[in-house]
Design a protein around this motif. Structure first.
Motif, short mmCIF file in Angstrom:
data_model
loop_
_atom_site.label_atom_id
_atom_site.label_comp_id
_atom_site.label_asym_id
_atom_site.label_seq_id
_atom_site.Cartn_x
_atom_site.Cartn_y
_atom_site.Cartn_z
N MET A 4 -54.67 51.80 -5.94
CA MET A 4 -54.77 50.67 -6.87
C MET A 4 -53.82 49.54 -6.46
SD MET A 4 -56.40 49.52 -9.39
CE MET A 4 -57.12 50.78 -10.38
N ASP A 5 -52.59 49.88 -6.07
CA ASP A 5 -51.64 48.86 -5.61
C ASP A 5 -52.16 48.16 -4.37
OD1 ASP A 5 -49.86 49.38 -7.65
OD2 ASP A 5 -48.63 50.74 -6.45
N LYS A 6 -52.73 48.94 -3.47
CA LYS A 6 -53.26 48.38 -2.23
C LYS A 6 -54.37 47.38 -2.54
CE LYS A 6 -55.00 49.75 2.27
NZ LYS A 6 -55.35 50.85 3.15
N MET A 7 -55.26 47.73 -3.46
CA MET A 7 -56.35 46.82 -3.82
C MET A 7 -55.83 45.56 -4.49
SD MET A 7 -59.55 49.19 -5.01
CE MET A 7 -58.73 49.91 -6.40
N LYS A 8 -54.85 45.70 -5.37
CA LYS A 8 -54.29 44.52 -6.06
C LYS A 8 -53.62 43.58 -5.06
CE LYS A 8 -53.34 46.63 -10.55
NZ LYS A 8 -52.26 47.04 -11.48
N ASN A 9 -52.86 44.14 -4.13
CA ASN A 9 -52.17 43.32 -3.14
C ASN A 9 -53.17 42.62 -2.22
OD1 ASN A 9 -49.77 44.22 -4.23
ND2 ASN A 9 -49.47 45.79 -2.70
N LYS A 10 -54.21 43.33 -1.82
CA LYS A 10 -55.23 42.73 -0.96
C LYS A 10 -55.99 41.64 -1.72
CE LYS A 10 -57.16 42.69 3.06
NZ LYS A 10 -56.40 42.27 4.22
N ALA A 11 -56.27 41.88 -3.00
CA ALA A 11 -56.96 40.88 -3.82
C ALA A 11 -56.11 39.62 -3.94
CB ALA A 11 -57.27 41.45 -5.19
N GLU A 12 -54.81 39.79 -4.10
CA GLU A 12 -53.91 38.64 -4.19
C GLU A 12 -53.94 37.84 -2.88
OE1 GLU A 12 -49.34 37.51 -5.45
OE2 GLU A 12 -49.86 39.61 -5.17
N GLU A 13 -53.93 38.56 -1.77
CA GLU A 13 -53.98 37.90 -0.46
C GLU A 13 -55.30 37.13 -0.29
OE1 GLU A 13 -54.29 38.99 4.26
OE2 GLU A 13 -53.76 40.57 2.86
N SER A 15 -57.31 36.06 -2.65
CA SER A 15 -57.33 34.95 -3.60
C SER A 15 -56.55 33.77 -3.03
CB SER A 15 -56.72 35.41 -4.92
OG SER A 15 -56.52 34.32 -5.78
N GLY A 16 -55.44 34.07 -2.41
CA GLY A 16 -54.64 33.02 -1.78
C GLY A 16 -55.39 32.31 -0.67
N ARG A 17 -56.14 33.09 0.12
CA ARG A 17 -56.94 32.48 1.18
C ARG A 17 -57.98 31.53 0.60
NH1 ARG A 17 -58.18 37.13 5.72
NH2 ARG A 17 -55.99 37.63 6.13
N GLY A 18 -58.59 31.96 -0.50
CA GLY A 18 -59.59 31.11 -1.15
C GLY A 18 -58.98 29.83 -1.69
N LYS A 19 -57.83 29.96 -2.34
CA LYS A 19 -57.16 28.77 -2.87
C LYS A 19 -56.77 27.82 -1.74
CE LYS A 19 -54.97 30.76 -6.98
NZ LYS A 19 -53.67 31.09 -7.58
N GLU A 20 -56.27 28.39 -0.65
CA GLU A 20 -55.88 27.55 0.48
C GLU A 20 -57.09 26.81 1.04
OE1 GLU A 20 -53.56 27.77 4.77
OE2 GLU A 20 -54.13 29.64 3.77
N ALA A 21 -58.22 27.50 1.16
CA ALA A 21 -59.43 26.86 1.70
C ALA A 21 -59.93 25.76 0.78
CB ALA A 21 -60.52 27.92 1.89
N GLY A 35 -51.99 28.68 -2.53
CA GLY A 35 -52.75 29.69 -1.82
C GLY A 35 -51.92 30.36 -0.74
N GLN A 36 -51.16 29.57 -0.02
CA GLN A 36 -50.30 30.13 1.02
C GLN A 36 -49.22 31.02 0.41
OE1 GLN A 36 -49.09 26.46 2.89
NE2 GLN A 36 -50.74 26.55 4.40
N ALA A 37 -48.69 30.63 -0.73
CA ALA A 37 -47.68 31.44 -1.41
C ALA A 37 -48.28 32.76 -1.89
CB ALA A 37 -47.08 30.66 -2.58
N ASP A 38 -49.49 32.71 -2.42
CA ASP A 38 -50.16 33.94 -2.86
C ASP A 38 -50.39 34.89 -1.69
OD1 ASP A 38 -50.21 33.00 -5.45
OD2 ASP A 38 -52.36 32.53 -5.47
#
Length: 56
Positions: A4-13, A15-21, A35-38
């Motif tokens: 679950m932690d792995k999925m949450k951390n990957k989702a945050e990463e 999400s950050g890529r999406g925001k950056e784009a 996005g870069q901070a996320d």
């Protein structure tokens, strides 16, 4: 690292890529920076979990 932690951390990463784009596409430097901070936060959390796993 728990699944679950792995999925949450990957989702945050991801999400950050999406925001950056979106920030890059709309020329919004604040959204791009957020996005870069996320992404960095997600990566840091993943690294921390891996270190904890090593010492178990």
């Amino acid at each position: 690292m728990s699944g679950m932690d792995k999925m949450k951390n990957k989702a945050e990463e991801l999400s950050g890529r999406g925001k950056e784009a979106v920030g890059d596409a709309t020329n919004d430097p604040d959204l791009k920076a957020e996005g870069q901070a996320d992404q960095a936060s997600g990566n840091l959390k993943q690294a921390g979990e891996k270190v904890k796993d090593i010492f178990k």
